[in-house]
Design a protein around this motif. Sequence first.
Motif, PDB file in Angstrom:
ATOM      1  N   THR A 151     -17.275  40.851  76.803  1.00 55.58           N
ATOM      2  CA  THR A 151     -16.446  42.048  76.914  1.00 55.58           C
ATOM      3  C   THR A 151     -14.968  41.781  76.623  1.00 55.58           C
ATOM      4  O   THR A 151     -14.353  42.560  75.897  1.00 55.58           O
ATOM      5  CB  THR A 151     -16.615  42.705  78.303  1.00 55.58           C
ATOM      6  N   CYS A 160     -14.637  41.372  72.881  1.00 53.88           N
ATOM      7  CA  CYS A 160     -14.845  42.672  72.236  1.00 53.88           C
ATOM      8  C   CYS A 160     -13.631  43.569  72.421  1.00 53.88           C
ATOM      9  O   CYS A 160     -13.216  44.265  71.491  1.00 53.88           O
ATOM     10  CB  CYS A 160     -16.090  43.354  72.780  1.00 53.88           C
ATOM     11  N   GLY A 196     -19.732  45.454  74.247  1.00 49.17           N
ATOM     12  CA  GLY A 196     -19.513  44.204  74.974  1.00 49.17           C
ATOM     13  C   GLY A 196     -20.002  44.282  76.405  1.00 49.17           C
ATOM     14  O   GLY A 196     -20.604  43.341  76.922  1.00 49.17           O
TER      15      GLY A 196
END
Length: 123
Positions: free
Chosen positions: A60, A63, A108
């Motif tokens: 995450t 991303c 993500g």
Amino acid sequence: MLLKRNVIIHLLSLGVLCIGFLLFRYVLFDIHGMKQFPLGLFVIGVISLVISFFFNGKITPICTAFAYIIGFSIGVLFQEDGIDAGGTATNNLWIIWSVVFVFIILGGIIFDKFVSPFKKKSE
């Protein structure tokens, strides 16, 4: 060791996000002409990084950082100028940028939560 890696991933992602913000908000301002919108997306990105840090996100934060850059690039590539019903000039760069940004971050999150090989097996 895991905390140290988590901190490094998130700090590097924050650095990439900051560079993207400075580049798009100030250096490439002539391309989009928006003052507040890049800051708004940047703040959303920082909030996403903070939440990801507390939930030990691995994908995450990466991303999030690159979603800002990719979203802007796709927005510039596919933007269209138009005229609204009142006769005012419009452009959809901001819509494309924000949609791509949000969907990459969500991708993500989904990867970290459901698909990630880093996720612990619950048995």
